[in-house]
Design a protein around this motif. Structure first.
Motif, PDB file in Angstrom:
ATOM      1  N   LEU A 100      58.348  42.796  42.451  1.00 10.79           N
ATOM      2  CA  LEU A 100      58.689  41.433  42.860  1.00 10.79           C
ATOM      3  C   LEU A 100      57.937  40.395  42.033  1.00 10.79           C
ATOM      4  N   TYR A 101      56.740  40.762  41.596  1.00 13.81           N
ATOM      5  CA  TYR A 101      55.976  39.847  40.724  1.00 13.81           C
ATOM      6  C   TYR A 101      56.762  39.539  39.456  1.00 13.81           C
ATOM      7  N   ASN A 102      57.475  40.538  38.936  1.00 18.03           N
ATOM      8  CA  ASN A 102      58.285  40.325  37.736  1.00 18.03           C
ATOM      9  C   ASN A 102      59.474  39.408  37.985  1.00 18.03           C
ATOM     10  N   VAL A 103      59.928  39.361  39.244  1.00 17.81           N
ATOM     11  CA  VAL A 103      61.074  38.515  39.591  1.00 17.81           C
ATOM     12  C   VAL A 103      60.631  37.083  39.912  1.00 17.81           C
ATOM     13  N   PHE A 104      59.534  36.985  40.680  1.00 12.99           N
ATOM     14  CA  PHE A 104      59.044  35.662  41.106  1.00 12.99           C
ATOM     15  C   PHE A 104      57.558  35.518  40.767  1.00 12.99           C
ATOM     16  N   PRO A 105      57.184  35.517  39.495  1.00 15.37           N
ATOM     17  CA  PRO A 105      55.765  35.529  39.139  1.00 15.37           C
ATOM     18  C   PRO A 105      54.981  34.322  39.645  1.00 15.37           C
ATOM     19  N   ARG A 106      55.584  33.135  39.605  1.00 17.66           N
ATOM     20  CA  ARG A 106      54.836  31.936  40.023  1.00 17.66           C
ATOM     21  C   ARG A 106      54.524  31.961  41.511  1.00 17.66           C
ATOM     22  N   ILE A 107      55.486  32.448  42.293  1.00 16.04           N
ATOM     23  CA  ILE A 107      55.258  32.542  43.743  1.00 16.04           C
ATOM     24  C   ILE A 107      54.250  33.651  44.052  1.00 16.04           C
ATOM     25  N   MET A 108      54.448  34.831  43.436  1.00 14.60           N
ATOM     26  CA  MET A 108      53.612  35.993  43.735  1.00 14.60           C
ATOM     27  C   MET A 108      52.166  35.793  43.298  1.00 14.60           C
ATOM     28  N   ASN A 109      51.931  34.894  42.351  1.00 17.51           N
ATOM     29  CA  ASN A 109      50.564  34.590  41.929  1.00 17.51           C
ATOM     30  C   ASN A 109      49.736  34.025  43.070  1.00 17.51           C
ATOM     31  N   PHE A 110      50.402  33.362  44.012  1.00 19.35           N
ATOM     32  CA  PHE A 110      49.687  32.702  45.101  1.00 19.35           C
ATOM     33  C   PHE A 110      49.687  33.512  46.392  1.00 19.35           C
ATOM     34  N   LEU A 111      50.403  34.629  46.411  1.00 20.90           N
ATOM     35  CA  LEU A 111      50.491  35.439  47.629  1.00 20.90           C
ATOM     36  C   LEU A 111      49.517  36.604  47.570  1.00 20.90           C
ATOM     37  N   PRO A 112      48.894  36.955  48.707  1.00 15.25           N
ATOM     38  CA  PRO A 112      48.086  38.185  48.731  1.00 15.25           C
ATOM     39  C   PRO A 112      49.001  39.400  48.683  1.00 15.25           C
ATOM     40  N   GLY A 113      48.433  40.550  48.368  1.00 17.20           N
ATOM     41  CA  GLY A 113      49.242  41.766  48.354  1.00 17.20           C
ATOM     42  C   GLY A 113      48.789  42.722  47.270  1.00 17.20           C
ATOM     43  N   PRO A 114      49.511  43.841  47.113  1.00 15.94           N
ATOM     44  CA  PRO A 114      49.131  44.855  46.126  1.00 15.94           C
ATOM     45  C   PRO A 114      49.014  44.330  44.700  1.00 15.94           C
ATOM     46  N   GLN A 115      49.794  43.297  44.352  1.00 17.56           N
ATOM     47  CA  GLN A 115      49.708  42.773  42.989  1.00 17.56           C
ATOM     48  C   GLN A 115      48.316  42.190  42.713  1.00 17.56           C
ATOM     49  N   GLN A 116      47.710  41.558  43.712  1.00 19.47           N
ATOM     50  CA  GLN A 116      46.363  41.015  43.535  1.00 19.47           C
ATOM     51  C   GLN A 116      45.331  42.141  43.460  1.00 19.47           C
ATOM     52  N   THR A 117      45.569  43.211  44.241  1.00 23.43           N
ATOM     53  CA  THR A 117      44.690  44.385  44.179  1.00 23.43           C
ATOM     54  C   THR A 117      44.757  45.013  42.796  1.00 23.43           C
ATOM     55  N   LEU A 118      45.962  45.093  42.248  1.00 25.34           N
ATOM     56  CA  LEU A 118      46.147  45.634  40.897  1.00 25.34           C
ATOM     57  C   LEU A 118      45.324  44.845  39.889  1.00 25.34           C
ATOM     58  N   PHE A 119      45.422  43.528  39.923  1.00 28.37           N
ATOM     59  CA  PHE A 119      44.709  42.693  38.948  1.00 28.37           C
ATOM     60  C   PHE A 119      43.192  42.855  39.081  1.00 28.37           C
ATOM     61  N   SER A 120      42.686  42.928  40.310  1.00 25.81           N
ATOM     62  CA  SER A 120      41.237  43.048  40.498  1.00 25.81           C
ATOM     63  C   SER A 120      40.729  44.416  40.041  1.00 25.81           C
ATOM     64  N   LYS A 121      41.497  45.473  40.311  1.00 25.12           N
ATOM     65  CA  LYS A 121      41.081  46.814  39.883  1.00 25.12           C
ATOM     66  C   LYS A 121      41.157  46.940  38.358  1.00 25.12           C
ATOM     67  N   TRP A 122      42.158  46.287  37.757  1.00 24.67           N
ATOM     68  CA  TRP A 122      42.269  46.308  36.293  1.00 24.67           C
ATOM     69  C   TRP A 122      41.042  45.639  35.659  1.00 24.67           C
ATOM     70  N   GLU A 123      40.572  44.547  36.267  1.00 21.20           N
ATOM     71  CA  GLU A 123      39.384  43.862  35.752  1.00 21.20           C
ATOM     72  C   GLU A 123      38.155  44.769  35.852  1.00 21.20           C
ATOM     73  N   LYS A 124      38.075  45.575  36.910  1.00 18.45           N
ATOM     74  CA  LYS A 124      36.951  46.515  37.046  1.00 18.45           C
ATOM     75  C   LYS A 124      36.988  47.576  35.945  1.00 18.45           C
ATOM     76  N   LEU A 125      38.197  48.048  35.612  1.00 17.42           N
ATOM     77  CA  LEU A 125      38.323  49.023  34.524  1.00 17.42           C
ATOM     78  C   LEU A 125      37.893  48.408  33.193  1.00 17.42           C
ATOM     79  N   LYS A 126      38.316  47.172  32.956  1.00 16.39           N
ATOM     80  CA  LYS A 126      37.908  46.485  31.725  1.00 16.39           C
ATOM     81  C   LYS A 126      36.392  46.316  31.667  1.00 16.39           C
ATOM     82  N   MET A 127      35.782  46.033  32.823  1.00 17.32           N
ATOM     83  CA  MET A 127      34.329  45.863  32.874  1.00 17.32           C
ATOM     84  C   MET A 127      33.606  47.170  32.554  1.00 17.32           C
TER      85      MET A 127
END
Length: 502
Positions: free
Chosen positions: A229-256
């Motif tokens: 759904l993030y790919n369909v409505f990225p601007r809206i999904m940026n502001f909503l909580p959910g698995p997409q936000q978990t994905l971004f935070s875990k990806w940052e941990k991997l980069k760290m």
């Protein structure tokens, strides 16, 4: 004059009801969406699309590769679907796949950058980059991997050593049920880690186990409905909580994690001598220092390292997990593999690639695991780089293209028993037989750059484990071939018993 115009606008606004304004806005948006997504003449057929979301809800995301097959039956070997506003085409059959990925490879060389890929990768790394960045990074990675042993005896010895560690770790289970997931992940990842980080990690290393779990969670989240759904409505999904936000935070941990490894390297880095991939990349950064246009910088080093970690860990370890699961489910095939191992290697000789030619049945079993495991069922997607004609259809620039490896590897015209685990598919008169319709590593310029490493790892790890253990189902657990949909298709969580062989 301006006052009169203002009064007219105010009067019109007062006359309009809110419902009328809303209806007008919806009609305008629908018209804009229709005009934006009008398909050119001679575009591949496909199911009807809904405004804004396209064919999003016509897929079962828990088994997307299977739900697509009904459209192949209806529309043929090339058909179109839309995911949000992104046009997509699925191609089926070896002739079409070869035409796109080999004969017209320049036209299909790009990766599609969906909103979530832009957020995560932003044209960096090896897997999801395009153009000059991809060419430069891939060329450097291939050269450096060869320098550090890819395809050489030294790397084979590292795999043999790691296989011994893995055997010791599994042996400590004393034949009792255990979950092979992260143990095998750790073993396989240690090979690419020895190349990228210059070290292996113990199976009890809590920090590294956490990294393996983060990677597993990121790959699972990436294919979730919320991230689609993030790919369909990225601007809206940026502001909503959910698995997409978990994905971004875990990806940052991997980069760290990788960034910390790079900082550790810098502390005792010798520019005159490269110990591993990170050192070699730091040398390359120094060479291009002062060149603002260079794509050799630390952020790309982080992404390249993560890409190598993914490519060098997930696909091979998942295939091995499928392999051991199939052996537990097909004990008669496991016995034949072990009989060949005993005949060629005995119990003391280490498995090696040199022995592979003398072990056609074992080699055939590994290939059948790759076919049936189907771990990358729709390949890694491509994007049409320029307006292109394929099979007589017009594909505009920017169209996403996926290749139907599921149908290819289960084609009844190519495989005698397509839905049954049958090593005879890769045997002819007792000898190993290559199959043209077997593409687990893809083909063309963007095929898997670690294919040779993966094949070596699969043979040595698989053969070493069956040399020392017989794998059986636990008494209180019924094994199945159910899968978990992620970036790869992996077995659902299960336990095995590894019974030491006398």
């Amino acid at each position: 004059m301006l006052e009169a115009l203002g009064s007219l606008v105010a009067a019109l606004w007062a006359a309009l009801r809110p419902g009328t304004v809303l209806l007008g806005a919806i009609v305008f948006l629908l018209l804009a969406d229709f005009l934006k997504r009008r398909r050119p003449k001679n575009y591949p057929p496909g199911p009807p699309r809904l405004p804004f979301i396209g064919n999003f809800f016509q897929l079962d995301f828990d088994k997307a590769h299977l739900s697509l097959q009904r459209f192949v039956t209806k529309y043929g070997n090339i058909f179109s679907m839309d995911f949000g506003t992104f046009p997509s085409v699925l191609i089926t059959g070896l002739p079409l796949i070869k035409e796109a990925l080999v004969h017209q490879d320049q036209n299909f060389a790009n990766r599609p950058l969906m909103p979530i890929e832009i957020r995560i990768f932003n044209n960096k790394g090896l897997i999801m980059s395009n153009g000059h960045v991809w060419k430069e990074q891939r060329r450097f990675a291939l050269t450096t991997l060869r320098n550090f042993g890819l395809g050489k005896k030294s790397l084979e010895e590292r795999i043999q050593e790691e296989a011994a560690y893995l055997i010791q770790e599994i042996g400590e289970e004393n034949g009792q049920p255990f979950n092979p997931h992260f143990t095998i992940n750790n073993a396989v990842s240690n090979i690419i880690c020895s190349i990228t980080f210059g070290e292996r990690f113990d199976y009890q290393d809590d920090q590294f186990q956490e990294m393996l779990r983060l990677f597993d969670e990121v790959m699972y989240l990436r294919t979730s409905v919320w991230c689609q759904l993030y790919n369909v409505f990225p601007r809206i999904m940026n502001f909503l909580p959910g698995p997409q936000q978990t994905l971004f935070s875990k990806w940052e941990k991997l980069k760290m994690f990788v960034a910390n490894m790079i900082e550790n390297h810098k502390r005792d880095w010798n520019p005159a001598e490269a110990r591993d991939f990170i050192d070699a990349y730091l040398q390359e950064i120094e060479k291009h220092k002062g060149n603002a246009a260079s794509c050799f910088h630390e952020e790309n080093l982080i992404y390249n390292t993560l890409d190598l970690f993914f490519a060098g860990t997930e696909t091979t370890s998942t295939t091995l997990r499928w392999g051991l699961l199939y052996m537990a489910l097909y004990p008669e095939i496991q016995e034949k593999v072990q009989a060949e191992i005993d005949r060629v290697l005995g119990q003391s000789q280490k498995p090696s690639t040199a022995a592979r030619e003398s072990m056609p049945y074992t080699n055939a079993v590994i290939h059948e695991v790759l076919r049936m495991g189907n771990i990358v069922p729709l390949n890694v997607p491509r994007e049409v780089a320029v307006d292109t004609t394929l099979a007589g259809y017009h594909l505009p620039k920017g169209t996403m293209v996926t290749t139907n490896l599921t149908a290819l590897h289960r084609d009844p015209a190519e495989w005698a028993t397509p839905d049954t685990f049958n090593p005879e598919h890769f045997l002819e008169n007792g000898q190993f037989k290559k199959r043209e319709s077997f593409l687990p590593f893809s083909i063309g310029k963007r095929m898997c750059l670690g294919e040779q490493l993966a094949r070596t790892e699969l043979f040595i790890f698989f053969t070493s484990l069956l040399q020392k253990f017989t794998f059986r189902p636990p008494e209180n657990e019924k094994l199945s071939l159910k899968f978990r949909m992620s970036m790869t298709l992996s077995p659902v969580s299960h336990h095995l018993c590894a019974v030491p062989r006398a």
